[in-house]
Motif scaffolding. Structure first.
Motif, PDB file in Angstrom:
ATOM      1  N   THR A   1       0.793  -0.992   0.076  1.00 46.12           N
ATOM      2  CA  THR A   1      -0.195   0.032  -0.073  1.00 46.12           C
ATOM      3  C   THR A   1       0.551   1.174  -0.092  1.00 46.12           C
ATOM      4  OG1 THR A   1      -1.381  -1.463   1.204  1.00 46.12           O
ATOM      5  CG2 THR A   1      -1.966   1.120   1.380  1.00 46.12           C
ATOM      6  N   TYR A   2       1.025   1.934  -0.813  1.00 47.54           N
ATOM      7  CA  TYR A   2       1.482   3.181  -1.133  1.00 47.54           C
ATOM      8  C   TYR A   2       0.977   4.329  -0.473  1.00 47.54           C
ATOM      9  CZ  TYR A   2       4.676   1.353  -4.444  1.00 47.54           C
ATOM     10  OH  TYR A   2       5.913   0.203  -4.637  1.00 47.54           O
ATOM     11  N   ILE A   3       1.619   5.338   0.347  1.00 47.63           N
ATOM     12  CA  ILE A   3       1.593   6.422   0.891  1.00 47.63           C
ATOM     13  C   ILE A   3       2.057   7.454  -0.318  1.00 47.63           C
ATOM     14  CG2 ILE A   3       1.200   7.559   2.851  1.00 47.63           C
ATOM     15  CD1 ILE A   3       2.173   4.989   4.579  1.00 47.63           C
ATOM     16  N   PRO A   4       0.922   8.502  -0.170  1.00 47.35           N
ATOM     17  CA  PRO A   4       1.907   9.706  -1.224  1.00 47.35           C
ATOM     18  C   PRO A   4       1.126  10.840  -0.242  1.00 47.35           C
ATOM     19  CG  PRO A   4      -0.949   9.497  -1.367  1.00 47.35           C
ATOM     20  CD  PRO A   4      -0.497   8.164  -0.420  1.00 47.35           C
ATOM     21  N   SER A   5       2.259  11.476  -1.021  1.00 47.35           N
ATOM     22  CA  SER A   5       2.748  13.236  -0.578  1.00 47.35           C
ATOM     23  C   SER A   5       3.279  12.904   0.881  1.00 47.35           C
ATOM     24  CB  SER A   5       1.532  14.118  -0.396  1.00 47.35           C
ATOM     25  OG  SER A   5       1.030  13.706  -1.987  1.00 47.35           O
ATOM     26  N   ILE A   6       4.523  12.063   1.201  1.00 44.23           N
ATOM     27  CA  ILE A   6       4.881  11.793   2.442  1.00 44.23           C
ATOM     28  C   ILE A   6       6.540  12.853   2.170  1.00 44.23           C
ATOM     29  CG2 ILE A   6       5.947  10.782   4.277  1.00 44.23           C
ATOM     30  CD1 ILE A   6       2.441  10.992   4.159  1.00 44.23           C
ATOM     31  N   ASP A   7       6.974  14.059   2.138  1.00 48.05           N
ATOM     32  CA  ASP A   7       7.845  14.199   2.349  1.00 48.05           C
ATOM     33  C   ASP A   7       8.308  14.807   3.696  1.00 48.05           C
ATOM     34  OD1 ASP A   7       9.818  15.801   1.942  1.00 48.05           O
ATOM     35  OD2 ASP A   7       9.323  17.639   0.284  1.00 48.05           O
TER      36      ASP A   7
ATOM     37  N   ASN B   1       5.149  17.845   8.781  1.00 42.12           N
ATOM     38  CA  ASN B   1       3.428  17.060   9.164  1.00 42.12           C
ATOM     39  C   ASN B   1       3.768  16.152   7.991  1.00 42.12           C
ATOM     40  OD1 ASN B   1       1.909  19.958   9.347  1.00 42.12           O
ATOM     41  ND2 ASN B   1       2.268  20.595   6.936  1.00 42.12           N
ATOM     42  N   ALA B   2       4.773  15.671   7.781  1.00 40.33           N
ATOM     43  CA  ALA B   2       5.002  14.037   7.218  1.00 40.33           C
ATOM     44  C   ALA B   2       4.590  13.218   8.157  1.00 40.33           C
ATOM     45  CB  ALA B   2       6.319  14.119   7.078  1.00 40.33           C
ATOM     46  N   GLY B   3       4.894  13.223  10.092  1.00 40.15           N
ATOM     47  CA  GLY B   3       4.178  12.126  10.378  1.00 40.15           C
ATOM     48  C   GLY B   3       2.862  12.227  10.990  1.00 40.15           C
TER      49      GLY B   3
ATOM     50  N   VAL C   1       0.209   8.854  10.269  1.00 44.31           N
ATOM     51  CA  VAL C   1      -0.598   8.873  11.130  1.00 44.31           C
ATOM     52  C   VAL C   1      -1.772   8.984  10.899  1.00 44.31           C
ATOM     53  CG1 VAL C   1      -1.740   9.137  13.459  1.00 44.31           C
ATOM     54  CG2 VAL C   1       0.841   8.939  12.918  1.00 44.31           C
ATOM     55  N   LYS C   2      -2.462   9.837  10.237  1.00 48.82           N
ATOM     56  CA  LYS C   2      -3.981   9.376   9.411  1.00 48.82           C
ATOM     57  C   LYS C   2      -3.974   9.185   8.141  1.00 48.82           C
ATOM     58  CE  LYS C   2      -4.673  14.668  10.359  1.00 48.82           C
ATOM     59  NZ  LYS C   2      -4.026  16.269   9.266  1.00 48.82           N
TER      60      LYS C   2
ATOM     61  N   VAL D   1       9.054   9.357  14.135  1.00 41.34           N
ATOM     62  CA  VAL D   1       9.029   8.102  14.571  1.00 41.34           C
ATOM     63  C   VAL D   1       8.049   8.731  16.495  1.00 41.34           C
ATOM     64  CG1 VAL D   1      10.509   6.762  15.898  1.00 41.34           C
ATOM     65  CG2 VAL D   1      10.807   7.351  13.712  1.00 41.34           C
ATOM     66  N   THR D   2       8.805   9.888  16.577  1.00 39.11           N
ATOM     67  CA  THR D   2       8.417  10.433  17.754  1.00 39.11           C
ATOM     68  C   THR D   2       6.716  10.407  17.564  1.00 39.11           C
ATOM     69  OG1 THR D   2       8.737  12.444  17.478  1.00 39.11           O
ATOM     70  CG2 THR D   2      10.078  11.358  19.152  1.00 39.11           C
ATOM     71  N   THR D   3       6.143  11.114  16.357  1.00 32.42           N
ATOM     72  CA  THR D   3       4.732  11.186  16.073  1.00 32.42           C
ATOM     73  C   THR D   3       4.069   9.572  16.379  1.00 32.42           C
ATOM     74  OG1 THR D   3       5.208  12.975  14.502  1.00 32.42           O
ATOM     75  CG2 THR D   3       3.503  11.628  14.076  1.00 32.42           C
ATOM     76  N   LEU D   4       4.907   9.187  15.683  1.00 33.62           N
ATOM     77  CA  LEU D   4       4.427   7.559  15.866  1.00 33.62           C
ATOM     78  C   LEU D   4       4.432   6.350  17.231  1.00 33.62           C
ATOM     79  CD1 LEU D   4       6.135   5.321  12.738  1.00 33.62           C
ATOM     80  CD2 LEU D   4       3.549   6.319  12.685  1.00 33.62           C
ATOM     81  N   ALA D   5       5.543   7.028  18.030  1.00 38.29           N
ATOM     82  CA  ALA D   5       5.082   5.908  18.689  1.00 38.29           C
ATOM     83  C   ALA D   5       4.470   7.312  20.272  1.00 38.29           C
ATOM     84  CB  ALA D   5       6.516   6.419  19.650  1.00 38.29           C
ATOM     85  N   ASN D   6       3.684   8.166  20.076  1.00 41.02           N
ATOM     86  CA  ASN D   6       2.535   9.014  20.380  1.00 41.02           C
ATOM     87  C   ASN D   6       0.912   8.423  20.372  1.00 41.02           C
ATOM     88  OD1 ASN D   6       4.933  10.103  22.294  1.00 41.02           O
ATOM     89  ND2 ASN D   6       5.340  11.918  20.865  1.00 41.02           N
ATOM     90  N   GLN D   7       0.971   8.278  19.493  1.00 39.27           N
ATOM     91  CA  GLN D   7      -0.047   8.097  19.341  1.00 39.27           C
ATOM     92  C   GLN D   7      -0.891   6.539  20.273  1.00 39.27           C
ATOM     93  OE1 GLN D   7      -2.310   8.773  16.520  1.00 39.27           O
ATOM     94  NE2 GLN D   7      -0.188   9.595  16.122  1.00 39.27           N
ATOM     95  N   VAL D   8      -1.984   7.354  21.478  1.00 39.91           N
ATOM     96  CA  VAL D   8      -2.698   6.613  21.714  1.00 39.91           C
ATOM     97  C   VAL D   8      -3.030   4.807  21.835  1.00 39.91           C
ATOM     98  CG1 VAL D   8      -5.120   6.296  23.047  1.00 39.91           C
ATOM     99  CG2 VAL D   8      -4.366   8.961  22.815  1.00 39.91           C
ATOM    100  N   ASP D   9      -3.286   4.934  20.329  1.00 39.19           N
ATOM    101  CA  ASP D   9      -3.635   2.922  19.963  1.00 39.19           C
ATOM    102  C   ASP D   9      -1.957   2.370  20.219  1.00 39.19           C
ATOM    103  OD1 ASP D   9      -2.171   4.450  17.539  1.00 39.19           O
ATOM    104  OD2 ASP D   9      -4.298   4.159  15.593  1.00 39.19           O
ATOM    105  N   LYS D  10      -1.128   2.748  20.216  1.00 36.98           N
ATOM    106  CA  LYS D  10       0.081   2.501  20.151  1.00 36.98           C
ATOM    107  C   LYS D  10       0.879   1.758  18.885  1.00 36.98           C
ATOM    108  CE  LYS D  10       0.892   3.182  24.867  1.00 36.98           C
ATOM    109  NZ  LYS D  10      -0.377   4.314  25.359  1.00 36.98           N
ATOM    110  N   LEU D  11       1.017   2.370  17.930  1.00 32.02           N
ATOM    111  CA  LEU D  11       1.678   1.618  16.739  1.00 32.02           C
ATOM    112  C   LEU D  11       2.240   0.982  16.761  1.00 32.02           C
ATOM    113  CD1 LEU D  11       0.663   4.376  14.399  1.00 32.02           C
ATOM    114  CD2 LEU D  11       0.060   2.319  14.707  1.00 32.02           C
ATOM    115  N   LEU D  12       3.275   1.274  18.048  1.00 31.02           N
ATOM    116  CA  LEU D  12       4.896   0.827  18.699  1.00 31.02           C
ATOM    117  C   LEU D  12       4.504   0.428  19.857  1.00 31.02           C
ATOM    118  CD1 LEU D  12       7.586   3.845  17.106  1.00 31.02           C
ATOM    119  CD2 LEU D  12       6.431   1.077  15.904  1.00 31.02           C
TER     120      LEU D  12
END
Length: 260
Positions: free
Chosen positions: A46-52, A57-59, A63-64, A112-123
């Motif tokens: 699955t490709y995620i477009p427009s991530i720079d 805002n990349a993180g 997540v969105k 990575v900090t954005t992923l780590a701070n998700q309530v649903d615990k992506l990491l």
């Protein structure tokens, strides 16, 4: 089934990592692209477009997107995105250094900090985070035989290594394993673009798919016991300063843990 996020996935090592992981039908590979029109997604890519990564805002954008795909956990995160511009004492570049730090250090750290701070615990305790760095980020391995220059490239990799180390400390209690890696000297458009293709043969450069397979094999063995470390999955063969600094390359192991 493993869910793998590859950041910087449309060329070079990133594209080869996507292909390597997707060869296993049980894997679901999430692949980021800077373009708003990435390659077409397939059954398990699955490709995620427009991530720079230069964007603050990349993180959040990643997540969105994961939310739209109902992705609640990531088994492996590999950040391969990078930018390389050459410099010398006589020709330094403020703009190039700024871009290298944004792309190679700030962007990956904030993502990575954005992923780590998700309530649903992506990491969580089943997750591995791999920062693709370079042996050029090792201060210990810098030797007079190669000279100076390339300040932004070397220093941004050293800074990335520091971020990886600090994140490993922050995430250790959660059980997330974090590492920085030198994937190998590769025959890519990036190294060709800075004139390093003239060193490909002498330096033992390999195609990205070869480096990807070595990295994937190493990641399989990587766990929380090695978190916060810095490794060269392909060993010392393509590290020109390994011999002068660490001793005979014949006596060095593969994979090789690198000095900071």
């Amino acid at each position: 089934m493993s869910t793998i996020l590859v950041v910087g996935a449309t060329r070079g090592l990133g594209a080869s990592l996507v292909e390597t992981y997707a060869a296993d039908a049980d894997n679901h590979v999430l692949a980021t692209a800077r373009s708003s029109e990435p390659p077409a997604s397939t059954k398990n890519i699955t490709y995620i477009p427009s991530i720079d990564l230069e964007s603050p805002n990349a993180g959040n954008d990643v997540v969105k997107f994961l939310g739209t795909q109902s992705i609640s956990h990531l088994d492996i995160v590999i950040i391969t995105a990078g930018y390389f511009a050459t410099e010398s004492l006589r020709e330094p570049s403020f703009a190039a250094q700024e871009r290298m730090y944004r792309t190679c250090v700030i962007g990956p750290t904030i993502l990575v900090t954005t992923l780590a701070n998700q309530v649903d615990k992506l990491l969580d305790s089943k997750s591995k985070v791999i920062f693709v760095s370079s042996e050029s980020g090792s201060i210990t391995l810098r030797h007079e035989s190669e000279g100076g220059g390339n300040y932004g490239h070397h220093a941004s990799k050293a800074a990335l290594n520091m971020s990886a180390k600090l994140l490993s400390l922050d995430l250790k209690e959660r059980g997330v394993a974090v590492a920085a890696v030198h994937p190998g000297f590769m025959r890519t458009e990036m190294t060709k673009g800075v004139g390093f293709d003239k060193f490909w043969d002498e330096g033992g450069a390999v195609m990205p798919d070869v480096a990807a397979k070595s990295l994937v094999q190493w990641i399989e063995t990587f766990d929380i016991s090695k978190t916060g470390q810095y490794w060269a999955p392909r060993g010392p063969g393509d590290i020109g300063t390994a011999g002068p600094v660490l001793g005979s390359t014949d006596k060095l192991s593969t994979p090789l843990q690198l000095p900071w």
